[in-house]
Design an enzyme around this catalytic site. Structure first.
Site, PDB file in Angstrom:
ATOM      1  N   ALA A  18      48.362  17.990 -30.366  1.00 22.03           N
ATOM      2  CA  ALA A  18      47.305  18.360 -29.414  1.00 22.03           C
ATOM      3  C   ALA A  18      46.284  17.226 -29.269  1.00 22.03           C
ATOM      4  CB  ALA A  18      46.620  19.634 -29.867  1.00 22.03           C
ATOM      5  N   LYS A  20      46.838  13.946 -29.500  1.00 20.92           N
ATOM      6  CA  LYS A  20      47.371  12.887 -28.634  1.00 20.92           C
ATOM      7  C   LYS A  20      47.270  13.317 -27.173  1.00 20.92           C
ATOM      8  CE  LYS A  20      50.755  10.716 -31.692  1.00 20.92           C
ATOM      9  NZ  LYS A  20      52.175  10.556 -32.010  1.00 20.92           N
ATOM     10  N   GLU A  47      64.937  13.964 -33.612  1.00 20.98           N
ATOM     11  CA  GLU A  47      64.801  13.247 -34.875  1.00 20.98           C
ATOM     12  C   GLU A  47      64.527  11.766 -34.590  1.00 20.98           C
ATOM     13  OE1 GLU A  47      67.371  12.664 -38.844  1.00 20.98           O
ATOM     14  OE2 GLU A  47      68.145  14.138 -37.409  1.00 20.98           O
ATOM     15  N   ASP A  76      54.939   6.207 -30.489  1.00 17.70           N
ATOM     16  CA  ASP A  76      55.282   6.176 -31.906  1.00 17.70           C
ATOM     17  C   ASP A  76      54.391   5.111 -32.524  1.00 17.70           C
ATOM     18  OD1 ASP A  76      56.997   7.405 -33.850  1.00 17.70           O
ATOM     19  OD2 ASP A  76      57.847   5.427 -34.176  1.00 17.70           O
ATOM     20  N   PHE A 159      41.397   9.228 -38.839  1.00 20.05           N
ATOM     21  CA  PHE A 159      42.474  10.018 -39.443  1.00 20.05           C
ATOM     22  C   PHE A 159      43.463   9.072 -40.120  1.00 20.05           C
ATOM     23  CE2 PHE A 159      46.125   9.148 -36.647  1.00 20.05           C
ATOM     24  CZ  PHE A 159      45.493   8.501 -35.605  1.00 20.05           C
ATOM     25  N   GLY A 160      44.483   9.663 -40.726  1.00 20.00           N
ATOM     26  CA  GLY A 160      45.580   8.872 -41.300  1.00 20.00           C
ATOM     27  C   GLY A 160      45.083   7.778 -42.247  1.00 20.00           C
ATOM     28  N   TYR A 161      45.534   6.552 -41.992  1.00 19.22           N
ATOM     29  CA  TYR A 161      45.232   5.419 -42.865  1.00 19.22           C
ATOM     30  C   TYR A 161      43.929   4.707 -42.498  1.00 19.22           C
ATOM     31  CZ  TYR A 161      50.137   5.956 -44.260  1.00 19.22           C
ATOM     32  OH  TYR A 161      51.339   6.451 -44.723  1.00 19.22           O
ATOM     33  N   LYS A 182      36.390   2.719 -31.875  1.00 24.95           N
ATOM     34  CA  LYS A 182      37.744   2.561 -32.402  1.00 24.95           C
ATOM     35  C   LYS A 182      38.768   2.800 -31.285  1.00 24.95           C
ATOM     36  CE  LYS A 182      41.532   4.505 -34.777  1.00 24.95           C
ATOM     37  NZ  LYS A 182      42.209   5.660 -35.333  1.00 24.95           N
ATOM     38  N   HIS A 187      45.208  -0.062 -31.396  1.00 26.17           N
ATOM     39  CA  HIS A 187      46.593  -0.339 -31.008  1.00 26.17           C
ATOM     40  C   HIS A 187      47.025   0.560 -29.845  1.00 26.17           C
ATOM     41  CE1 HIS A 187      45.989   2.567 -34.108  1.00 26.17           C
ATOM     42  NE2 HIS A 187      47.245   2.997 -34.128  1.00 26.17           N
TER      43      HIS A 187
HETATM   44  P1  IMP Z   1      53.821   9.370 -35.385  1.00 27.15           P
HETATM   45  O1  IMP Z   1      53.130  10.604 -34.896  1.00 27.15           O
HETATM   46  O2  IMP Z   1      55.213   9.546 -35.856  1.00 27.15           O
HETATM   47  O3  IMP Z   1      53.699   8.234 -34.405  1.00 27.15           O
HETATM   48  O4  IMP Z   1      53.032   9.002 -36.728  1.00 27.15           O
HETATM   49  C1  IMP Z   1      52.187   7.921 -36.810  1.00 27.15           C
HETATM   50  C2  IMP Z   1      51.490   7.894 -38.162  1.00 27.15           C
HETATM   51  O5  IMP Z   1      50.921   6.597 -38.318  1.00 27.15           O
HETATM   52  C3  IMP Z   1      50.343   8.860 -38.251  1.00 27.15           C
HETATM   53  O6  IMP Z   1      50.676  10.013 -38.943  1.00 27.15           O
HETATM   54  C4  IMP Z   1      49.294   8.070 -39.040  1.00 27.15           C
HETATM   55  O7  IMP Z   1      49.509   8.249 -40.386  1.00 27.15           O
HETATM   56  C5  IMP Z   1      49.601   6.637 -38.757  1.00 27.15           C
HETATM   57  N1  IMP Z   1      48.700   6.139 -37.720  1.00 27.15           N
HETATM   58  C6  IMP Z   1      49.012   5.866 -36.447  1.00 27.15           C
HETATM   59  N2  IMP Z   1      47.915   5.472 -35.764  1.00 27.15           N
HETATM   60  C7  IMP Z   1      46.891   5.531 -36.640  1.00 27.15           C
HETATM   61  C8  IMP Z   1      45.500   5.258 -36.530  1.00 27.15           C
HETATM   62  O8  IMP Z   1      44.942   4.910 -35.470  1.00 27.15           O
HETATM   63  N3  IMP Z   1      44.787   5.432 -37.644  1.00 27.15           N
HETATM   64  C9  IMP Z   1      45.318   5.840 -38.817  1.00 27.15           C
HETATM   65  N4  IMP Z   1      46.582   6.116 -38.980  1.00 27.15           N
HETATM   66  C10 IMP Z   1      47.379   5.959 -37.901  1.00 27.15           C
END
Ligand code: IMP
Length: 203
Positions: A18, A20, A47, A76, A159-161, A182, A187
């Site tokens: 949601a 994205k 997959e 991705d 989020f994430g990293y 940000k 990217h």
């Molecule tokens: P996807 O949904 O399979 O593309 O997963 C991409 C994964 O990469 C996410 O779950 C995050 O862990 C990481 N990621 C991608 N973009 C970001 C970002 O902008 N910040 C932090 N982590 C990111």
């Protein structure tokens, strides 16, 4: 290189995320594009068997386009660490496990990076976008932002990293930087700017 343009009309967003969807919709609507989510259409999530970000984005976009008969957009993304030969890379989401615990994923990055004994802490976030049509045509774009890793994690935005990544030219991590800032430099923003420039026609 000439790129295929997307004509105004429906566009399937081949993501069940949601967040994205909210981020992408305002980027395409000014071009007469009407985004529809994969979730709304009940599309399955294919997959991710590709061996590059581009390949995974393309397979998701193509699956959605051929199933629905409409153009489809997929992305991705992930973190690549130079000293880890690009890991976690395609496995960025998977390193967080079923519980999507990024504290765990960041701890693994730190542990594996320290085990290499390398003092090279350079890393990059990568975002691949693929725009596919039902006839099998695909246009792909990649955005990359370079930076370095920092431990322990810092900041609680993003989020994430984000808490372990400092983009080049800055001192704060992505999780400390204002989210609007940000989003403008990320990217994902870089990949989108290319897609807009090459495939969307100004109104
Ligand atoms: P996807 O949904 O399979 O593309 O997963 C991409 C994964 O990469 C996410 O779950 C995050 O862990 C990481 N990621 C991608 N973009 C970001 C970002 O902008 N910040 C932090 N982590 C990111």
């Amino acid at each position: 290189m000439s790129r295929r343009h997307l004509v105004p009309g429906k566009l399937v967003l081949a993501s069940h995320n949601a967040g994205k969807l909210r981020e992408i919709a305002p980027l395409v609507t000014p071009f007469g594009i009407e985004p529809i989510s994969a979730g709304t259409l009940g599309l399955p999530e294919p997959e991710e068997t590709g061996d590059t970000f581009i390949a995974n984005a393309a397979l998701k976009a193509l699956a959605a386009a051929t199933t629905t008969g409409l153009p489809a957009l997929a992305d991705d993304s992930g973190l690549t660490v130079v000293a880890l030969d690009g890991a976690p890379g395609l496995y960025s989401a998977r390193w967080a496990g079923e519980a999507k615990d990024f504290g765990l994923a960041m701890a693994r990055v730190e542990r594996e990076w320290r085990e290499t004994g390398s003092d090279d802490n350079s890393a990059a976030f990568v975002c691949a976008l693929a725009l596919a049509w039902p006839d099998g045509h695909v246009e792909t774009f990649e955005g990359k932002i370079f930076g370095e890793l920092v431990f322990p994690p810092r900041g609680d935005r993003g989020f994430g990293y984000d808490p372990i990544f400092i983009p080049e030219g800055r001192e704060e991590t992505f999780a400390e930087i204002d989210p609007a800032e940000k989003h403008a430099m990320s990217h994902r923003a870089l990949a989108f700017a290319q897609l807009v420039a090459h495939c969307l026609t100004p109104p």
